[in-house]
Design an enzyme around this catalytic site. Sequence first.
Site, short mmCIF file in Angstrom:
data_model
loop_
_atom_site.label_atom_id
_atom_site.label_comp_id
_atom_site.label_asym_id
_atom_site.label_seq_id
_atom_site.Cartn_x
_atom_site.Cartn_y
_atom_site.Cartn_z
N LYS A 85 52.01 -17.67 -5.87
CA LYS A 85 52.27 -17.91 -4.45
C LYS A 85 50.95 -17.83 -3.69
O LYS A 85 50.24 -16.82 -3.76
CB LYS A 85 53.24 -16.85 -3.93
CG LYS A 85 53.52 -17.00 -2.44
CD LYS A 85 54.61 -16.06 -1.99
CE LYS A 85 54.85 -16.19 -0.50
NZ LYS A 85 55.85 -15.24 -0.03
N LYS B 85 54.43 -21.95 -5.35
CA LYS B 85 54.68 -22.12 -3.93
C LYS B 85 53.38 -22.11 -3.15
O LYS B 85 52.55 -21.26 -3.44
CB LYS B 85 55.57 -20.95 -3.49
CG LYS B 85 55.91 -20.92 -2.05
CD LYS B 85 56.79 -19.74 -1.78
CE LYS B 85 56.97 -19.67 -0.29
NZ LYS B 85 57.24 -18.36 0.17
N LYS C 96 47.61 -12.91 4.87
CA LYS C 96 48.14 -12.34 3.63
C LYS C 96 47.21 -12.56 2.44
O LYS C 96 47.64 -12.54 1.30
CB LYS C 96 49.54 -12.92 3.37
CG LYS C 96 50.54 -12.66 4.49
CD LYS C 96 51.98 -13.01 4.11
CE LYS C 96 52.95 -12.64 5.25
NZ LYS C 96 54.37 -12.89 4.88
N GLU D 107 48.66 -15.02 -13.43
CA GLU D 107 49.77 -14.44 -12.67
C GLU D 107 51.10 -14.71 -13.37
O GLU D 107 51.94 -13.82 -13.51
CB GLU D 107 49.83 -15.04 -11.25
CG GLU D 107 48.78 -14.51 -10.29
CD GLU D 107 49.13 -13.13 -9.74
OE1 GLU D 107 50.13 -12.53 -10.18
OE2 GLU D 107 48.39 -12.66 -8.86
C1 PBG Z 1 58.12 -13.95 2.52
C2 PBG Z 1 58.37 -15.37 2.20
C3 PBG Z 1 57.70 -16.44 2.78
C4 PBG Z 1 58.33 -17.59 2.30
C5 PBG Z 1 59.33 -17.19 1.42
N1 PBG Z 1 59.33 -15.79 1.36
C6 PBG Z 1 56.61 -16.51 3.80
C7 PBG Z 1 55.37 -15.78 3.59
O1 PBG Z 1 55.00 -15.40 2.48
O2 PBG Z 1 54.70 -15.55 4.59
C8 PBG Z 1 57.94 -18.97 2.72
C9 PBG Z 1 59.01 -19.99 2.70
C10 PBG Z 1 58.72 -21.21 3.48
O3 PBG Z 1 57.66 -21.37 4.13
O4 PBG Z 1 59.59 -22.08 3.47
N2 PBG Z 1 57.77 -13.10 1.53
#
Ligand code: PBG
Length: 353
Positions: A222, A276, A245, A261
């Site tokens: 991610k 993602k 983040k 990962e």
């Molecule tokens: C939070 C989370 C996020 C998403 C899914 N779970 C946002 C982030 O990490 O800030 C993003 C999903 C999307 O943008 O559609 N842990």
Amino acid sequence: MPSRDKTPQRPATTSANAHAPTLAPGSYPAIRMRRNRNAPWARKLVAETLLSPSDLVWPMFVMEGVAKREPVASMPGVERLSVDLIVEAARLAVSLGIPAIALFPYTDLKLRTDDAQEAFNPDNLVCRATRAIKAAKLDVGVILDVALDPYTSHGHDGLLIGDEIANDATIAALVRQALVQAEAGTDILAPSDMMDGRIGAIRSALEAGGYHNTQIMSYAAKYASAFYGPFRDAVGSGGLLKGDKRTYQMDPANSDEALREVALDIAEGADMVMVKPGMPYLDIVRRVSETFKVPTLAYQVSGEYAMIVAAAEKGVLDLDKCVLESLLAFKRAGASAVLTYFAPHAAKLLRKT
Ligand code: PBG
């Protein structure tokens, strides 16, 4: 008498072309790539990838109240739904052939604290929604995020100690959250926090707690992405987020690191892994699916959704075609399934084709 007029014209065979010289092998015109593309049936016959509603996961946003729906401003067409309407949406997913849904809460601002207490409340929004879906006995998988961001006053996925997102303290909190969600009947826990070691800790706690069949879909690769903006609006954490983040989510510059990962999460007990965002990271989807041969999901995130919708609203892209093409691209890259806000729309389109 049937007319022969429609018979395709073929050149009369002559002794000259009966002994036509052999065409040069491996090149035009012996090879004409367009032959296989000529007719719709031929294109179907040779298609390498197939997209179906069973490849889709539908993410939804849950809010308080009864019979309440509220548009998400940054994601036209997406709404937050109260628990009763979430059950109806889950029913729609089943009728459209969508196998799983992912629930995210819009937590009341008053309930957001530094220590994310509401994440451990067995009656929080996502737990209530999960119980309601399970009570309705719907044949649909329920996926819940394991991460603290919808519950923290600072919008981070982990606990903020000083100015650091504290890895190990966060793991303890995530384990508590995971157990509460498993108890509510969640089928798949999806840790999206990117702390080190959390998959192993959650897996151990699930085994110890008797939740042997609860699956883990790790957000393994991610990235710290600007494409999550509209989601943070949807769950109401965007305005709260202090800083960014980047100390826990991955650097978009890296690809080998994604493989490390993923390897770790599989070793720690993940049943499936996720990449993602989606479309800008199809190279990662390809590498992960080819390297590990485990179910690899991709998330077409909120910003990707918003881009396509905005372009269609402006009249510069054809929405339906772009939706199906973008989702097919995930499958071609090797994704087993795709989380997408377009899930119900795409499923309806696919039933027509
Ligand atoms: C939070 C989370 C996020 C998403 C899914 N779970 C946002 C982030 O990490 O800030 C993003 C999903 C999307 O943008 O559609 N842990």
